[in-house]
Design an enzyme around this catalytic site. Structure first.
Site, PDB file in Angstrom:
ATOM      1  N   TRP A 179       0.843  -1.193   0.000  1.00 12.60           N
ATOM      2  CA  TRP A 179       0.000   0.000   0.000  1.00 12.60           C
ATOM      3  C   TRP A 179       0.881   1.248   0.000  1.00 12.60           C
ATOM      4  O   TRP A 179       1.865   1.312   0.745  1.00 12.60           O
ATOM      5  CB  TRP A 179      -0.934   0.046   1.219  1.00 12.60           C
ATOM      6  CG  TRP A 179      -1.686   1.343   1.257  1.00 12.60           C
ATOM      7  CD1 TRP A 179      -2.729   1.695   0.449  1.00 12.60           C
ATOM      8  CD2 TRP A 179      -1.414   2.471   2.099  1.00 12.60           C
ATOM      9  NE1 TRP A 179      -3.120   2.984   0.751  1.00 12.60           N
ATOM     10  CE2 TRP A 179      -2.339   3.489   1.746  1.00 12.60           C
ATOM     11  CE3 TRP A 179      -0.488   2.738   3.105  1.00 12.60           C
ATOM     12  CZ2 TRP A 179      -2.370   4.736   2.372  1.00 12.60           C
ATOM     13  CZ3 TRP A 179      -0.505   3.984   3.736  1.00 12.60           C
ATOM     14  CH2 TRP A 179      -1.451   4.963   3.370  1.00 12.60           C
ATOM     15  N   GLU A 218      -3.078  -2.886  -2.658  1.00 13.29           N
ATOM     16  CA  GLU A 218      -4.231  -2.313  -1.950  1.00 13.29           C
ATOM     17  C   GLU A 218      -4.601  -0.930  -2.485  1.00 13.29           C
ATOM     18  O   GLU A 218      -3.809   0.008  -2.422  1.00 13.29           O
ATOM     19  CB  GLU A 218      -3.909  -2.204  -0.447  1.00 13.29           C
ATOM     20  CG  GLU A 218      -5.059  -1.629   0.377  1.00 13.29           C
ATOM     21  CD  GLU A 218      -4.731  -1.533   1.874  1.00 13.29           C
ATOM     22  OE1 GLU A 218      -3.542  -1.549   2.233  1.00 13.29           O
ATOM     23  OE2 GLU A 218      -5.683  -1.428   2.679  1.00 13.29           O
ATOM     24  N   LYS A 220      -7.272   2.521  -2.714  1.00 14.00           N
ATOM     25  CA  LYS A 220      -7.896   3.390  -1.718  1.00 14.00           C
ATOM     26  C   LYS A 220      -8.650   4.492  -2.436  1.00 14.00           C
ATOM     27  O   LYS A 220      -8.300   4.859  -3.558  1.00 14.00           O
ATOM     28  CB  LYS A 220      -6.783   3.970  -0.844  1.00 14.00           C
ATOM     29  CG  LYS A 220      -7.270   4.861   0.269  1.00 14.00           C
ATOM     30  CD  LYS A 220      -6.216   4.987   1.352  1.00 14.00           C
ATOM     31  CE  LYS A 220      -6.713   5.899   2.442  1.00 14.00           C
ATOM     32  NZ  LYS A 220      -5.877   5.882   3.639  1.00 14.00           N
ATOM     33  N   ASP A 251      -9.858  -3.301   1.410  1.00 13.56           N
ATOM     34  CA  ASP A 251      -9.956  -2.739   2.772  1.00 13.56           C
ATOM     35  C   ASP A 251     -11.357  -2.159   2.906  1.00 13.56           C
ATOM     36  O   ASP A 251     -11.797  -1.372   2.049  1.00 13.56           O
ATOM     37  CB  ASP A 251      -8.860  -1.670   2.944  1.00 13.56           C
ATOM     38  CG  ASP A 251      -8.844  -1.040   4.330  1.00 13.56           C
ATOM     39  OD1 ASP A 251      -9.911  -0.613   4.814  1.00 13.56           O
ATOM     40  OD2 ASP A 251      -7.755  -0.941   4.929  1.00 13.56           O
ATOM     41  N   HIS A 254     -11.901   1.591   2.318  1.00 13.94           N
ATOM     42  CA  HIS A 254     -11.293   2.229   1.153  1.00 13.94           C
ATOM     43  C   HIS A 254     -12.226   2.461  -0.029  1.00 13.94           C
ATOM     44  O   HIS A 254     -11.778   2.596  -1.167  1.00 13.94           O
ATOM     45  CB  HIS A 254     -10.074   1.424   0.706  1.00 13.94           C
ATOM     46  CG  HIS A 254      -8.902   1.583   1.627  1.00 13.94           C
ATOM     47  ND1 HIS A 254      -7.626   1.258   1.290  1.00 13.94           N
ATOM     48  CD2 HIS A 254      -8.837   2.077   2.895  1.00 13.94           C
ATOM     49  CE1 HIS A 254      -6.812   1.523   2.306  1.00 13.94           C
ATOM     50  NE2 HIS A 254      -7.537   2.006   3.293  1.00 13.94           N
ATOM     51  N   HIS A 278      -8.671  -6.440   4.271  1.00 16.69           N
ATOM     52  CA  HIS A 278      -8.296  -5.611   5.403  1.00 16.69           C
ATOM     53  C   HIS A 278      -9.601  -5.252   6.090  1.00 16.69           C
ATOM     54  O   HIS A 278     -10.286  -4.314   5.696  1.00 16.69           O
ATOM     55  CB  HIS A 278      -7.556  -4.348   4.950  1.00 16.69           C
ATOM     56  CG  HIS A 278      -6.077  -4.495   4.986  1.00 16.69           C
ATOM     57  ND1 HIS A 278      -5.213  -3.449   4.823  1.00 16.69           N
ATOM     58  CD2 HIS A 278      -5.309  -5.602   5.208  1.00 16.69           C
ATOM     59  CE1 HIS A 278      -3.968  -3.894   4.934  1.00 16.69           C
ATOM     60  NE2 HIS A 278      -4.009  -5.185   5.152  1.00 16.69           N
ATOM     61  N   ASP A 286     -12.175   6.773   6.316  1.00 13.79           N
ATOM     62  CA  ASP A 286     -11.357   5.586   6.568  1.00 13.79           C
ATOM     63  C   ASP A 286     -10.750   5.680   7.970  1.00 13.79           C
ATOM     64  O   ASP A 286      -9.543   5.739   8.138  1.00 13.79           O
ATOM     65  CB  ASP A 286     -10.253   5.539   5.492  1.00 13.79           C
ATOM     66  CG  ASP A 286      -9.369   4.316   5.623  1.00 13.79           C
ATOM     67  OD1 ASP A 286      -9.834   3.290   6.142  1.00 13.79           O
ATOM     68  OD2 ASP A 286      -8.197   4.401   5.195  1.00 13.79           O
ATOM     69  N   ASP A 288     -10.687   3.656  10.510  1.00 15.45           N
ATOM     70  CA  ASP A 288     -10.071   2.470  11.103  1.00 15.45           C
ATOM     71  C   ASP A 288     -10.478   2.228  12.554  1.00 15.45           C
ATOM     72  O   ASP A 288      -9.637   1.957  13.408  1.00 15.45           O
ATOM     73  CB  ASP A 288      -8.535   2.532  10.956  1.00 15.45           C
ATOM     74  CG  ASP A 288      -8.099   2.409   9.506  1.00 15.45           C
ATOM     75  OD1 ASP A 288      -8.348   1.351   8.914  1.00 15.45           O
ATOM     76  OD2 ASP A 288      -7.537   3.372   8.959  1.00 15.45           O
ATOM     77  N   ASP A 318      -7.208  -4.567   9.888  1.00 16.84           N
ATOM     78  CA  ASP A 318      -6.516  -3.280   9.758  1.00 16.84           C
ATOM     79  C   ASP A 318      -7.328  -2.193  10.459  1.00 16.84           C
ATOM     80  O   ASP A 318      -8.151  -1.541   9.836  1.00 16.84           O
ATOM     81  CB  ASP A 318      -6.315  -2.949   8.260  1.00 16.84           C
ATOM     82  CG  ASP A 318      -5.508  -1.667   8.079  1.00 16.84           C
ATOM     83  OD1 ASP A 318      -4.885  -1.211   9.056  1.00 16.84           O
ATOM     84  OD2 ASP A 318      -5.510  -1.126   6.947  1.00 16.84           O
TER      85      ASP A 318
END
Ligand code: RNT
Ligand code: ZN
Length: 410
Positions: A179, A218, A220, A251, A254, A278, A286, A288, A318
């Site tokens: 990434w 990855e 995004k 992810d 993303h 992820h 994003d 997380d 993640d």
């Protein structure tokens, strides 16, 4: 409770013993970076950059690799099953010497490998293409500056060699996630040139074989400070992965908020050698957040189980929350992922598929809703007990004790 649950599931033709057996063989790749807010332990720490952020200042974070490993072990002791740890390159151990990222070698990850061997964990790996002076322009592999590009190409090449070493040593294929944070804050004129740079860089990175390592790319949608254009977009990496036989990382944070990873899995799976997930939780962006047992988590795990994709979909986590106990964050998120898998494994999927194929959408809806109140928790508790792990939130009492005895004394 388990006996009754077993009988109730049997009425739908579901074997709870088989479900538990299957769950045991699904590894989760737990990310090391929840334990120290994604900082890593390089001697020259520049702080977290790359358009990602941890917020909060909860006391007790790991400040050395051995503290981090102890914390991971603690978390793992409340997670039933055999799992993997995903390590970032910024968690190298160089004996206090400055070894820049383009000079990293397997020996700088020997402690991780020996520890993983001892504990029976698999390892996964990640080049760290952020939080470094060479990423300060906001561009790495897609930069127009050849020196910057070359630095990061060298780094990724080192990482693939390290990952291959990890996989070989542990006799378990490593998955390496690539990434980069590259993107434009404001509207660019020449997006294409940066994407061409990125493609060329990736071609150089992937120019040699790593028999014990699989590579994944990855995408995004945007990052903080790179709001106008992300070079490694979904189309870019989907195209790259398909053309070059690479895994694609999905992810959950993303994509645009109305897009769901649960819908994307079957869309791409037949065109790539595998998918790395992820699993995260975006809140408005994003962000997380720690993974909770929500509809999307259950939907993602259902897609894997309903279609028997466990050999092709690698489940990685993640998320990073610095505002709560970091060990609890790991335990909550990882246990939730396993719970979602178990719920899916307890579904009478064949029955549901038959209804759907026959066009009986009424019965499909009715059954899906009935299943929501089935006693999966009794099976979960049984599974935890059989794996010598606290079934209920008793684990929290123990984590709180570790917090008082160890974390708060750091
Ligand atoms: C960032 C990506 C990336 C990182 C980790 C730390 O948006 O999701 O996977 O979170 O590599
Ligand atoms: Zn990610």
């Amino acid at each position: 409770m388990y006996k009754i649950a077993k009988e109730m599931y049997a009425k739908y033709g579901v074997d709870t013993e088989k479900a538990m057996e299957k769950l045991k063989n699904i590894p989760i790749s737990m990310h090391c970076w929840q334990g120290d807010d994604v900082t890593g332990f390089e001697p020259s720490d520049t702080g977290l950059t790359g358009g990602i952020q941890t917020t909060g200042n909860y006391p007790g974070k790991a400040t050395t690799p051995s503290e981090l490993r102890s914390d991971i072990e603690k978390a793992m002791s409340y997670i039933p099953g055999k799992h993997r740890i995903s390590v970032h390159a910024s968690y190298s151990e160089t004996d206090g010497k400055k070894v820049d990222r383009n000079n990293l070698e397997p020996k700088h990850f020997e402690n991780w490998v020996n520890w993983a061997k001892e504990k029976g964990y698999g390892l996964d790996f990640n080049p760290t293409m952020f939080s470094h002076p060479m990423s300060d322009t906001g561009f790495t592999l897609s930069s127009h500056d050849k020196a910057i590009r070359d630095f990061w190409i060298e780094h990724a090449i080192c990482c693939r060699k390290i990952a291959d070493y990890m996989g070989r040593e542990l006799n378990s294929t490593t998955v390496t996630n690539h990434w980069i944070p590259d993107g434009f804050k404001d509207t660019p004129v020449d997006r294409y040139a940066t994407r061409q740079n990125l493609k060329d860089s990736l071609d150089k990175i992937f120019s040699f074989e790593t028999p014990n390592n699989l590579d994944s790319v990855e995408s995004k949608v945007f990052g903080i400070g790179a709001e106008s254009c992300t070079i490694g977009s979904a189309e870019f990496y989907t195209g790259y992965a398909v053309k070059n036989n690479k895994l694609i990382t999905l992810d959950t944070g993303h994509f645009h908020p109305t897009e769901y990873v649960s819908d994307k899995i079957t869309g791409i799976i037949d065109f790539v050698p595998g998918i790395l997930l992820h699993v995260s939780r975006p809140v408005r962006w994003d962000s997380d957040h720690v993974v909770i047992l929500d509809e999307e988590l259950k939907a993602i795990m259902s897609e894997i189980i309903r279609n028997n994709f466990t050999d092709k979909v690698y489940i990685g986590l993640d998320f990073f929350d610095a505002s709560i106990n970091r060990i609890a964050a790991w335990v909550i998120g990882t246990r939730n992922t396993l719970k979602a898998l178990l719920i899916s494994l307890l579904e009478p999927t064949d029955m549901l598929k038959k209804l759907e194929h026959e066009g009986d959408f009424t019965s499909r809806l009715a059954l899906l809703e009935e299943l929501k109140s089935m006693p999966w928790m009794a099976v979960w508790n049984e599974y935890c007990e059989r794996n010598n792990v606290c079934a209920s939130s008793k684990w929290l009492e123990e984590v709180k004790k570790y917090e008082a005895d160890v974390l708060f004394k750091r």
